[in-house]
Design a protein around this motif. Structure first.
Motif: not given
Length: 432
Positions: A172, A168-169, A179
């Motif tokens: 994102l 998710g990081v 990332g």
């Protein structure tokens, strides 16, 4: 049953809160310690794109990690018999976290080599043998399959939560260099946080050797030699070796589905999490229940599981390539992986089944890890070299054919282990 085995099975009734609390914190350690060393499980393609690494170079890094781990497993077993869990496990986790923070700066290949070597020191020497011994001591022979199975399942739950968070990081922040850098740092900080937490949660634990042998000298060369002379230990180790060399091939399902079946990077990362971590949640406990409740022995189950891998590998090889077959290809790869994870969940359970004495179990686990995890020294390098020498689907098919052949050999080894386990059970019955 031998007297040493009986000592591992104190009679208890009801739900033992202290036992399962200890189990839970050990699962936390087991579920986070290998995230950075196995970062290729989720971020294989970003490793190539952002760090500029080839298949062979990634394989070499994994081989270096495994060579150091293999060299130090026996040392780790010795430490597990001598020092407190409270010291070993948190120290390893915090060390891994520190290395991960440096890795997030994207050092070159020359710097990554010692990083992967030091990751092995922290995880495979300091943490893993101590954790395995601690898990074994939580229950008697009738619980070994479930304990190790639920260890694998619990690790899968922790793995999945942490890995999806890192993914998710990564997404994102644009699924690029920033990332990937943040995802590595996220893994590192999680390791440090868990290490600090466990230092306090395990503060009342005594050294394992003090529990097992209160009136004897602590583990030393004599215990190492005693464990090494046990023939059943080498057969357990060989079975783990065969399961692990096939397990190493699961890494290549991700680039296979990406390059041959056209999975996008984010979906491939999500598949990788499910393939390498999520299936532990199902596979570990499933393997444990099958061993304890259905097969009444890990060795018998491992033999059947090896055999079942072969036709599934054939299906993967025979499926037509191309985007229209993404779902069947993913399903076949996931089924293959599920069987592997049921095996990984229980391939340490035969330690009790064949009568490894408890007072040298830490050292025995160290020796068994040395042999059993040895494929990590060469399997990734061999698989990666095959892929680089045979571009496209052909290279992956060669890897999968090799995995099927190794599974066939594993079935033969597990058959020998099952015979030894049957003889041990018969001897235990005769002794009353």
């Amino acid at each position: 049953m031998t007297n040493t085995t009986m000592k591992t099975a104190p009679a208890k009734t009801g739900f033992d809160k202290a036992k399962w609390a200890r189990f839970a914190v050990l699962v936390m350690a087991g579920g986070t310690i290998y995230k950075l060393a196995n970062i290729k499980d989720v971020f294989y393609v970003p490793m190539q794109q952002q760090m500029g690494l080839s298949n062979t170079e990634i394989g070499a890094l994994l081989s270096v990690n495994s060579i150091v781990a293999t060299a130090l497993f026996v040392v780790g077993g010795y430490l597990a018999d001598r020092f407190s869990t409270r010291i070993l496990i948190p120290l390893g986790l915090i060390g891994v976290g520190g290395l991960g923070l440096y890795m997030s700066t994207f050092p070159g290949y020359g710097q990554l080599v010692p990083i992967f070597a030091l990751l092995a020191v922290c995880s495979d020497c300091l943490v893993w043998p101590a954790l395995l011994k601690s898990i074994r001591r939580l229950g008697g022979p009738e619980e070994q399959g479930r304990l190790f199975g639920f260890l694998e399942g619990g690790r899968g739950a922790v793995d999945t939560l942490v890995a999806f968070s890192a993914l998710g990081v990564f997404a994102l922040l644009g699924s690029g260099a920033a990332g990937f850098r943040a995802a590595i740092a996220f893994y590192a900080l999680i390791d440090i946080a868990v290490g600090v937490l466990l230092f306090f949660l395990l503060r009342d634990q005594r050294p394992e050797s003090a529990v097992d042998t209160p009136k004897k000298k602590r583990a030393g060369l004599s215990e190492i030699l005693h464990a090494a002379r046990l023939p059943q230990l080498w057969l357990v180790s060989a079975t783990v070796f065969m399961a692990y060399v096939v397990y190493c091939g699961l890494t290549y399902f991700i680039p296979y589905l990406t390059y041959v079946y056209g999975l996008p990077a984010a979906l491939a990362g999500a598949y990788g999490i499910i393939n390498q971590y999520g299936l532990k949640i199902l596979g570990g406990p499933l393997g444990g229940v099958l061993v304890d409740k259905v097969f009444k022995g890990a060795s018998r189950y491992l033999r059947l599981a090896f055999v079942c891998l072969i036709p599934i590998a054939a299906i993967i090889l025979l499926l037509p390539t191309g985007g229209q077959n993404q779902i069947p290809a993913m399903a076949a790869c996931l089924l293959f992986s599920l069987i592997i994870f049921t095996m990984r969940g229980v391939f340490w359970a035969p330690m009790d089944e064949v009568g490894i004495p408890n007072q040298v179990s830490g050292t025995a686990f160290g020796i068994a890890c040395l042999i059993g995890y040895a494929p990590g020294m060469f399997a990734f390098l061999v698989y990666g070299a095959i892929l680089d020498a045979n571009p496209g689907a052909a290279g992956y098919h060669l890897v999968f054919i090799l995995m099927a052949a190794l599974a066939l050999v594993g079935a033969g080894v597990a058959t020998g282990l099952a015979r030894v386990a049957r003889a041990h059970r018969a001897a235990a019955v005769r002794e009353g």
